[in-house]
Enzyme design. Structure first.
Site, mmCIF file in Angstrom:
data_model
loop_
_atom_site.group_PDB
_atom_site.id
_atom_site.type_symbol
_atom_site.label_atom_id
_atom_site.label_comp_id
_atom_site.label_asym_id
_atom_site.label_seq_id
_atom_site.Cartn_x
_atom_site.Cartn_y
_atom_site.Cartn_z
ATOM 1 N N ASP A 51 0.771 -1.612 0.196
ATOM 2 C CA ASP A 51 0.086 0.123 0.072
ATOM 3 C C ASP A 51 1.151 1.141 -0.014
ATOM 4 O O ASP A 51 1.862 1.241 0.320
ATOM 5 C CB ASP A 51 -0.980 -0.454 1.533
ATOM 6 C CG ASP A 51 -1.719 0.878 1.434
ATOM 7 O OD1 ASP A 51 -3.521 0.464 0.663
ATOM 8 O OD2 ASP A 51 -2.041 2.048 1.319
ATOM 9 N N ASP A 72 3.962 2.204 -4.154
ATOM 10 C CA ASP A 72 3.512 2.819 -5.372
ATOM 11 C C ASP A 72 2.725 2.676 -6.705
ATOM 12 O O ASP A 72 4.132 2.791 -6.877
ATOM 13 C CB ASP A 72 3.838 4.713 -5.971
ATOM 14 C CG ASP A 72 3.439 5.854 -5.409
ATOM 15 O OD1 ASP A 72 2.423 5.512 -6.820
ATOM 16 O OD2 ASP A 72 3.924 6.884 -6.346
ATOM 17 N N VAL A 73 1.981 2.592 -6.895
ATOM 18 C CA VAL A 73 2.160 1.636 -8.242
ATOM 19 C C VAL A 73 2.021 2.484 -9.333
ATOM 20 O O VAL A 73 2.085 1.859 -9.989
ATOM 21 C CB VAL A 73 0.296 0.951 -7.787
ATOM 22 C CG1 VAL A 73 0.888 0.137 -6.825
ATOM 23 C CG2 VAL A 73 -1.056 1.942 -8.288
ATOM 24 N N ASN A 99 -4.715 -4.518 -6.683
ATOM 25 C CA ASN A 99 -6.862 -4.150 -6.031
ATOM 26 C C ASN A 99 -6.570 -2.588 -6.023
ATOM 27 O O ASN A 99 -7.446 -1.855 -5.870
ATOM 28 C CB ASN A 99 -6.928 -5.080 -5.062
ATOM 29 C CG ASN A 99 -7.621 -4.486 -4.318
ATOM 30 O OD1 ASN A 99 -8.793 -4.412 -4.093
ATOM 31 N ND2 ASN A 99 -7.981 -3.975 -2.983
ATOM 32 N N TYR A 164 -13.747 7.569 -14.245
ATOM 33 C CA TYR A 164 -13.681 6.282 -13.262
ATOM 34 C C TYR A 164 -14.149 5.025 -14.682
ATOM 35 O O TYR A 164 -13.243 3.433 -14.880
ATOM 36 C CB TYR A 164 -14.638 5.511 -11.760
ATOM 37 C CG TYR A 164 -14.551 4.139 -11.227
ATOM 38 C CD1 TYR A 164 -12.963 3.769 -10.546
ATOM 39 C CD2 TYR A 164 -15.278 3.850 -11.143
ATOM 40 C CE1 TYR A 164 -12.877 3.528 -9.843
ATOM 41 C CE2 TYR A 164 -15.272 2.264 -10.669
ATOM 42 C CZ TYR A 164 -14.448 1.914 -9.787
ATOM 43 O OH TYR A 164 -14.161 1.368 -9.346
ATOM 44 N N THR A 195 -19.597 -5.129 -7.911
ATOM 45 C CA THR A 195 -20.584 -4.143 -7.490
ATOM 46 C C THR A 195 -19.959 -2.989 -6.511
ATOM 47 O O THR A 195 -19.225 -3.526 -6.209
ATOM 48 C CB THR A 195 -21.950 -4.818 -7.521
ATOM 49 O OG1 THR A 195 -22.665 -3.854 -7.435
ATOM 50 C CG2 THR A 195 -22.257 -4.945 -5.669
ATOM 51 N N THR A 197 -19.701 -1.379 -3.071
ATOM 52 C CA THR A 197 -18.726 -2.324 -1.823
ATOM 53 C C THR A 197 -18.583 -1.603 -1.040
ATOM 54 O O THR A 197 -18.428 -0.477 -0.768
ATOM 55 C CB THR A 197 -17.229 -2.789 -2.241
ATOM 56 O OG1 THR A 197 -17.707 -3.542 -3.892
ATOM 57 C CG2 THR A 197 -17.421 -3.952 -1.070
ATOM 58 N N GLY A 200 -14.991 3.159 1.288
ATOM 59 C CA GLY A 200 -14.558 4.102 1.523
ATOM 60 C C GLY A 200 -14.762 4.944 0.067
ATOM 61 O O GLY A 200 -15.220 5.862 -0.184
#
Length: 288
Positions: A51, A72-73, A99, A164, A195, A197, A200
């Site tokens: 993360d 950091d992706v 994810n 998004y 769907t 979730t 946050g």
């Protein structure tokens, strides 16, 4: 009785197939990622979470008793170092779960360029980068799997969610193409489409009886199931499988459905105060 929580196979078979697999999860300190780590541990996998929020990551890793490595992706060098570190600690990565993601909402006309680029950098480019780095390692062993977390939003375009929608649609098509390319090299690529979730991501949004929301446990079970039994694409929950047909529905029908279900306004008329903390974290700013 065999449970179908994980799809078409039961818990005992899932444990047999996942035992000692090294699985790494980006965005693993919260929400879907954190719950997926819990379920993978229960299934006997060896888990590492990554993360960008090192403080939250350290706590989550300690609570679970797993390896936690900052990543950091959006930074290729950081992603490569993340995989290197996990492999040094646990051994070759069998499964990468991409994810990490953010979900900005609101009027497209008011989106600033930085937020648009950040969404694509995390939700799509990060997935592509991680997939390439992992696949380069996996194909040399002719074994491995990549699981990309997309969304039903990749099949359901909605006002207030255009950026998004675009990023998650890209993840779905990228993953299917990559699976077709890599399957002959012993590597499978799967997409999970949750769907809405209860994390946050939906803070400040007024859902209703027409808009199905699920707990992270439902999505995590779908992820665990698709690792145990690789498939190109699954919806979470399975009742949402119909979204794959949405692109062929007539536009008039889709407009009517959005009005009847409230999907034409839900991502435009949201509680900005209720979403403030998530918005700040999404933009990479510290929250109180």
């Amino acid at each position: 009785m065999r449970s179908n929580r994980f799809g078409r196979i039961g818990h005992d078979e899932v444990r047999a197939r996942l035992a000692d697999k090294v699985v790494v999860i980006t965005g693993g300190a919260r929400g879907i990622g954190l719950e997926t780590a819990r379920q993978l541990l229960d299934a006997g996998a060896r888990v590492a979470i990554g993360d960008v929020d090192n403080e939250v990551l350290a706590k989550a890793a300690a609570d679970l008793g797993v390896e936690g490595v900052e990543v950091d992706v959006t930074d290729r060098a950081s992603f490569a170092a993340f995989l290197d570190e996990v492999e040094q600690r646990l051994g070759p990565v069998d499964v990468l779960i991409n994810n990490a993601g953010i979900m900005p909402v609101g009027s497209f006309l008011e989106f600033d360029d930085a937020l648009i680029r950040r969404t694509f950098d995390i939700d799509l480019i990060g997935v592509i980068t991680g997939s390439q780095l992992a696949a380069q390692r996996m194909t040399t062993r002719r074994s491995g799997q990549i699981v990309n977390i997309a969304s039903v939003a990749g099949r359901l375009p909605m006002p207030g969610l255009a950026v998004y929608n675009a990023a998650k649609s890209g993840v779905i098509e990228f993953s299917e193409a990559l699976d077709a390319e890599l399957s002959d090299h012993g590597v499978r690529v799967s997409t999970v489409m949750p769907t809405f979730t209860r994390t946050g991501l939906i803070s400040g949004l007024a859902t209703n009886r027409y808009i199905q929301t699920v707990e992270p446990e439902v999505v995590a079970a779908a992820v665990v199931g698709v690792i145990a039994e690789p498939r190109t694409r699954v919806a979470a929950p399975r009742a949402m499988r119909w979204v794959d047909a949405n692109p062929v529905f007539p536009q008039a029908f889709k407009r009517l459905t959005r009005r009847r279900t409230g999907l034409d306004r839900i991502f435009l008329d949201y509680d900005s105060a209720g979403r403030a903390d998530y918005d700040a974290r999404m933009r990479g700013r510290a929250t109180s």
